[in-house]
Design an enzyme around this catalytic site. Structure first.
Site, PDB file in Angstrom:
ATOM      1  N   GLY A  11     -46.720 -10.837 -44.436  1.00  0.00           N
ATOM      2  CA  GLY A  11     -47.861 -11.588 -44.990  1.00  0.00           C
ATOM      3  C   GLY A  11     -47.760 -13.084 -44.728  1.00  0.00           C
ATOM      4  O   GLY A  11     -46.688 -13.601 -44.409  1.00  0.00           O
ATOM      5  N   ARG A  15     -51.101 -18.979 -50.285  1.00  0.00           N
ATOM      6  CA  ARG A  15     -51.136 -19.736 -51.534  1.00  0.00           C
ATOM      7  C   ARG A  15     -49.935 -20.676 -51.704  1.00  0.00           C
ATOM      8  O   ARG A  15     -49.904 -21.493 -52.606  1.00  0.00           O
ATOM      9  CB  ARG A  15     -51.236 -18.776 -52.732  1.00  0.00           C
ATOM     10  CG  ARG A  15     -52.664 -18.277 -52.928  1.00  0.00           C
ATOM     11  CD  ARG A  15     -52.774 -17.346 -54.102  1.00  0.00           C
ATOM     12  NE  ARG A  15     -52.215 -16.033 -53.785  1.00  0.00           N
ATOM     13  CZ  ARG A  15     -51.967 -15.111 -54.714  1.00  0.00           C
ATOM     14  NH1 ARG A  15     -52.185 -15.364 -55.990  1.00  0.00           N
ATOM     15  NH2 ARG A  15     -51.483 -13.932 -54.362  1.00  0.00           N
ATOM     16  N   GLY A 144     -51.837  -2.870 -58.906  1.00  0.00           N
ATOM     17  CA  GLY A 144     -52.396  -1.528 -58.889  1.00  0.00           C
ATOM     18  C   GLY A 144     -52.052  -0.841 -60.202  1.00  0.00           C
ATOM     19  O   GLY A 144     -50.990  -1.064 -60.776  1.00  0.00           O
ATOM     20  N   GLU A 159     -55.839   0.592 -56.739  1.00  0.00           N
ATOM     21  CA  GLU A 159     -55.840  -0.864 -56.599  1.00  0.00           C
ATOM     22  C   GLU A 159     -56.871  -1.464 -57.532  1.00  0.00           C
ATOM     23  O   GLU A 159     -57.913  -0.849 -57.792  1.00  0.00           O
ATOM     24  CB  GLU A 159     -56.141  -1.247 -55.138  1.00  0.00           C
ATOM     25  CG  GLU A 159     -55.013  -0.907 -54.190  1.00  0.00           C
ATOM     26  CD  GLU A 159     -53.692  -1.480 -54.621  1.00  0.00           C
ATOM     27  OE1 GLU A 159     -53.550  -2.710 -54.644  1.00  0.00           O
ATOM     28  OE2 GLU A 159     -52.780  -0.700 -54.980  1.00  0.00           O
ATOM     29  N   ASN A 174     -48.127  -0.921 -61.006  1.00  0.00           N
ATOM     30  CA  ASN A 174     -47.310  -0.569 -59.844  1.00  0.00           C
ATOM     31  C   ASN A 174     -46.671  -1.814 -59.237  1.00  0.00           C
ATOM     32  O   ASN A 174     -47.360  -2.614 -58.613  1.00  0.00           O
ATOM     33  CB  ASN A 174     -48.202   0.108 -58.801  1.00  0.00           C
ATOM     34  CG  ASN A 174     -47.476   0.302 -57.483  1.00  0.00           C
ATOM     35  OD1 ASN A 174     -46.285   0.619 -57.464  1.00  0.00           O
ATOM     36  ND2 ASN A 174     -48.193   0.098 -56.380  1.00  0.00           N
ATOM     37  N   LYS A 353     -16.696 -42.315 -44.504  1.00  0.00           N
ATOM     38  CA  LYS A 353     -17.385 -41.460 -43.540  1.00  0.00           C
ATOM     39  C   LYS A 353     -16.478 -41.189 -42.365  1.00  0.00           C
ATOM     40  O   LYS A 353     -15.812 -42.114 -41.878  1.00  0.00           O
ATOM     41  CB  LYS A 353     -18.658 -42.162 -43.062  1.00  0.00           C
ATOM     42  CG  LYS A 353     -19.632 -41.245 -42.372  1.00  0.00           C
ATOM     43  CD  LYS A 353     -20.432 -41.952 -41.290  1.00  0.00           C
ATOM     44  CE  LYS A 353     -19.617 -42.043 -40.019  1.00  0.00           C
ATOM     45  NZ  LYS A 353     -20.262 -42.808 -38.966  1.00  0.00           N
ATOM     46  N   TYR A 368     -15.760 -49.742 -47.872  1.00  0.00           N
ATOM     47  CA  TYR A 368     -16.333 -48.806 -46.906  1.00  0.00           C
ATOM     48  C   TYR A 368     -15.333 -48.527 -45.799  1.00  0.00           C
ATOM     49  O   TYR A 368     -14.861 -49.455 -45.128  1.00  0.00           O
ATOM     50  CB  TYR A 368     -17.620 -49.379 -46.286  1.00  0.00           C
ATOM     51  CG  TYR A 368     -18.075 -48.561 -45.102  1.00  0.00           C
ATOM     52  CD1 TYR A 368     -18.406 -47.206 -45.263  1.00  0.00           C
ATOM     53  CD2 TYR A 368     -18.138 -49.109 -43.825  1.00  0.00           C
ATOM     54  CE1 TYR A 368     -18.783 -46.438 -44.175  1.00  0.00           C
ATOM     55  CE2 TYR A 368     -18.524 -48.345 -42.736  1.00  0.00           C
ATOM     56  CZ  TYR A 368     -18.841 -47.001 -42.916  1.00  0.00           C
ATOM     57  OH  TYR A 368     -19.208 -46.241 -41.843  1.00  0.00           O
ATOM     58  N   TYR A 389     -19.067 -50.395 -36.305  1.00  0.00           N
ATOM     59  CA  TYR A 389     -20.223 -50.271 -35.416  1.00  0.00           C
ATOM     60  C   TYR A 389     -20.556 -51.637 -34.847  1.00  0.00           C
ATOM     61  O   TYR A 389     -20.746 -52.606 -35.597  1.00  0.00           O
ATOM     62  CB  TYR A 389     -21.402 -49.728 -36.243  1.00  0.00           C
ATOM     63  CG  TYR A 389     -22.650 -49.435 -35.455  1.00  0.00           C
ATOM     64  CD1 TYR A 389     -22.604 -48.636 -34.319  1.00  0.00           C
ATOM     65  CD2 TYR A 389     -23.880 -49.936 -35.866  1.00  0.00           C
ATOM     66  CE1 TYR A 389     -23.764 -48.355 -33.618  1.00  0.00           C
ATOM     67  CE2 TYR A 389     -25.039 -49.654 -35.165  1.00  0.00           C
ATOM     68  CZ  TYR A 389     -24.975 -48.865 -34.040  1.00  0.00           C
ATOM     69  OH  TYR A 389     -26.120 -48.573 -33.346  1.00  0.00           O
ATOM     70  N   ALA A 425      -6.208 -61.766 -48.678  1.00  0.00           N
ATOM     71  CA  ALA A 425      -7.576 -61.681 -49.175  1.00  0.00           C
ATOM     72  C   ALA A 425      -8.517 -62.395 -48.228  1.00  0.00           C
ATOM     73  O   ALA A 425      -8.210 -63.479 -47.729  1.00  0.00           O
ATOM     74  CB  ALA A 425      -7.659 -62.306 -50.568  1.00  0.00           C
TER      75      ALA A 425
HETATM   76  C1  UD1 Z   1     -49.491  -4.396 -53.597  1.00  0.00           C
HETATM   77  C2  UD1 Z   1     -49.826  -2.984 -54.054  1.00  0.00           C
HETATM   78  C3  UD1 Z   1     -50.203  -2.994 -55.521  1.00  0.00           C
HETATM   79  C4  UD1 Z   1     -49.085  -3.581 -56.326  1.00  0.00           C
HETATM   80  C5  UD1 Z   1     -48.739  -4.978 -55.813  1.00  0.00           C
HETATM   81  C6  UD1 Z   1     -47.503  -5.499 -56.505  1.00  0.00           C
HETATM   82  C7  UD1 Z   1     -50.716  -1.927 -52.055  1.00  0.00           C
HETATM   83  C8  UD1 Z   1     -51.936  -1.491 -51.351  1.00  0.00           C
HETATM   84  N1  UD1 Z   1     -50.890  -2.487 -53.241  1.00  0.00           N
HETATM   85  O1  UD1 Z   1     -50.696  -5.141 -53.725  1.00  0.00           O
HETATM   86  O2  UD1 Z   1     -50.460  -1.670 -55.968  1.00  0.00           O
HETATM   87  O3  UD1 Z   1     -49.430  -3.643 -57.680  1.00  0.00           O
HETATM   88  O4  UD1 Z   1     -48.445  -4.942 -54.394  1.00  0.00           O
HETATM   89  O5  UD1 Z   1     -47.217  -6.774 -56.077  1.00  0.00           O
HETATM   90  O6  UD1 Z   1     -49.633  -1.724 -51.566  1.00  0.00           O
HETATM   91  N2  UD1 Z   1     -47.525  -7.002 -46.404  1.00  0.00           N
HETATM   92  C9  UD1 Z   1     -47.189  -6.822 -45.090  1.00  0.00           C
HETATM   93  N3  UD1 Z   1     -48.139  -6.392 -44.231  1.00  0.00           N
HETATM   94  C10 UD1 Z   1     -49.407  -6.132 -44.621  1.00  0.00           C
HETATM   95  C11 UD1 Z   1     -49.743  -6.325 -45.971  1.00  0.00           C
HETATM   96  C12 UD1 Z   1     -48.771  -6.748 -46.841  1.00  0.00           C
HETATM   97  O7  UD1 Z   1     -46.050  -7.053 -44.691  1.00  0.00           O
HETATM   98  O8  UD1 Z   1     -50.210  -5.748 -43.768  1.00  0.00           O
HETATM   99  C13 UD1 Z   1     -46.491  -7.485 -47.336  1.00  0.00           C
HETATM  100  C14 UD1 Z   1     -46.836  -8.852 -47.839  1.00  0.00           C
HETATM  101  O9  UD1 Z   1     -46.143  -9.839 -47.081  1.00  0.00           O
HETATM  102  C15 UD1 Z   1     -46.352  -8.835 -49.260  1.00  0.00           C
HETATM  103  C16 UD1 Z   1     -46.380  -7.373 -49.670  1.00  0.00           C
HETATM  104  O10 UD1 Z   1     -46.480  -6.638 -48.459  1.00  0.00           O
HETATM  105  O11 UD1 Z   1     -45.001  -9.260 -49.366  1.00  0.00           O
HETATM  106  C17 UD1 Z   1     -47.494  -7.047 -50.625  1.00  0.00           C
HETATM  107  O12 UD1 Z   1     -48.702  -7.278 -50.006  1.00  0.00           O
HETATM  108  P1  UD1 Z   1     -49.965  -7.781 -50.788  1.00  0.00           P
HETATM  109  O13 UD1 Z   1     -51.096  -7.858 -49.846  1.00  0.00           O
HETATM  110  O14 UD1 Z   1     -49.622  -8.967 -51.571  1.00  0.00           O
HETATM  111  O15 UD1 Z   1     -50.216  -6.556 -51.768  1.00  0.00           O
HETATM  112  P2  UD1 Z   1     -50.908  -6.634 -53.149  1.00  0.00           P
HETATM  113  O16 UD1 Z   1     -52.384  -6.788 -52.939  1.00  0.00           O
HETATM  114  O17 UD1 Z   1     -50.230  -7.577 -54.022  1.00  0.00           O
END
Ligand code: UD1
Ligand code: CA
Length: 460
Positions: A11, A15, A144, A159, A174, A353, A368, A389, A425
């Protein structure tokens, strides 16, 4: 049971509002993702597989051979992300644990108990497809929801965006951490339907398993471990929690931490028994402290080795070696390449140093030393400066054993002061000083030149 870890870290972390990929933001001297990698190393029996995308080159460069990397070229969701690991893990693992590079608080114990639960349930029934963690919390935003049936069995994850009003009200959530039966995972991962958002949700695997008559088991996770990091506010909160964990481990191992709220110790730092950390101490990077040392108050030590019984007070110490029984401060600065032999004393406002100070050297006030080699038991008078230096190049100063450098001496390098010599001195030393000679003045010249007797001056 062969257990592999897949860590999702593709990801973009928008943010964070940062040029640095989110998972590389440092937490206690380590990139965020390294905490998850360490956790995975403790849980799995093979190198974790890291799914990378955004900032992949930087992530790879920082983690090196601690992980196997697979690339997710398009961010098509968590299900798609895990699928990228299939080619490297197929046939190599019986269980696959999925975690995230932005969840550094997740402890190995927690994931291990998930893996144990999966192993037990799998042994009880081959129908067990996966085990997952759940959390209950009042603020479910963004998570989720875990949907259970009348018997209390988990039936699917929905979700937030897809929730009915009743599902939205659910408080069992989740965190996204699962232990899958590997064979079942690889067989079914390709069948996740495309969501309305255009992603393949890993969470759909839960509903798919149940529909196939497979079992899904769940176990509660500690709430504070599963908070993912999305903003720098979360980053600071996580740093705080990890900082206490690190300090607690040191305290339990015999280190006194006078005020944990005002003490900052990076993850890799090692500290010997009976050492004391006073308030305002920061120990950073690859730093090691011996036993019975007293550090602080208000001192910063970076990538340095501090011996036993050393005392560091209100000082900054970087890339330095302090052997046993040294003292520095208040208000000293040891810089790159400083090396203090046993029992060196550096008082207030000293800077060293790229220099070696042999055992027993005393440098009490306002001095120094740069690019210098100082022999045993030398006394460096107040205000001594190595002029190392010349505006273009650095030059060395060599001071022999037992030398007495008078207050306010300037040593214009390259220059050598022979053993047992003394400077008066305010001397400005521009030429080498023979052993056992007293030099004074500007430029410094031998005082009362007398033939040298070869005896060592008693007063040196
Ligand atoms: C996901 C879960 C959600 C859970 C939440 C907890 C899914 C669909 N949903 O949602 O149920 O409550 O995490 O935090 O799994 N990432 C990738 N590749 C991608 C998408 C995501 O590597 O294509 C990685 C992101 O870098 C991140 C993590 O997976 O570290 C979670 O992805 P994010 O899109 O934040 O999922 P959530 O919408 O938070
Ligand atoms: Ca998230």
């Amino acid at each position: 049971m062969r257990t592999a870890n897949v860590i999702l870290a593709a990801g973009s972390g928008t943010r964070m509002k940062s040029d640095l990929p989110k998972v590389l933001h440092p937490l206690l001297g380590r990139p965020m993702v390294a905490w998850t990698v360490e956790m995975a190393e403790a849980v799995g029996d093979q190198q974790p597989v890291l799914v990378v995308g955004h900032g992949k080159e930087q992530v790879k460069a920082l983690l090196g051979d601690r992980a196997e990397f697979v690339e997710q070229k398009e961010l098509l969701g968590t299900g798609h992300a895990v699928q990228q690991a299939a080619p490297v893990l197929q046939g190599r693992a019986d269980a696959v644990v999925v975690t995230y590079g932005d969840m550094p608080l997740l402890r190995a114990e927690t994931v291990r108990s998930l893996v144990d639960l999966f192993a037990r349930e799998r042994q009880a029934s081959v129908q067990t497809a996966l085990a997952m963690l759940t959390v209950v919390r009042d603020d479910p935003q963004g998570f989720g929801r875990v949907v259970r049936d009348a018997q209390g069995e988990v039936v699917r994850i929905v979700e937030e965006a897809d929730c009915t009003p009743q599902q939205r009200a659910l408080r069992e959530l989740n965190p996204g951490i699962y232990c899958f039966d590997a064979e079942w995972l690889w067989q079914n991962l390709g069948q996740i339907p495309l969501s309305a958002k255009g992603e393949y949700y890993l969470t759909d695997m839960v509903g798919m398993a149940v529909e196939q008559g497979r079992r899904v088991v769940a176990t509660p996770a500690p709430l504070d471990e599963v908070n993912g990091i999305n903003t720098r506010v979360h980053l600071a909160e996580a740093a705080q929690i990890l900082r206490y964990r690190v300090l607690e481990a040191h305290m339990l191992a015999g280190v006194t931490v006078v005020d944990p709220a005002a003490t900052y110790v990076d993850a890799e730092v090692r500290i010997g028994r009976d050492s004391v950390l006073l308030p305002g101490v920061m120990l950073e990077g690859d730093t090691q402290i011996g036993e019975h040392a007293q550090i602080g108050p208000y001192s910063r030590i970076v990538n340095s080795r501090i011996g036993s019984r050393c005392r560091v007070q209100n000082s900054v110490v970087e890339d330095t070696i302090m052997e046993d029984d040294c003292q520095i401060g208040p208000f000293g600065h040891l810089r790159k390449g400083a090396h203090l032999g046993c029992g060196v004393h550096m008082g207030n406002f000293g800077e060293v140093k790229n220099s070696y100070l042999a055992p027993g050297v005393k440098m009490g006030h306002f001095s120094y030393l740069g690019d210098a080699q100082v022999g045993e038991n030398v006394n460096i008078g107040a205000g001594t400066i190595t002029c190392n230096y010349d505006g273009a190049r650095k030059h060395r100063t060599v001071i022999g054993e037992g030398v007495f450098i008078g207050s306010d001496t300037l040593l214009v390098a390259p220059v050598e002061v022979g053993e047992g010599a003394k400077t008066g001195a305010g001397a400005v030393v521009t030429h080498d000083v023979p052993p056992h000679t007293v030099v004074v003045g500007v430029p410094a010249r031998p005082m009362n030149p007398k033939p040298h007797t070869g005896e060592r001056s008693k007063s040196a």
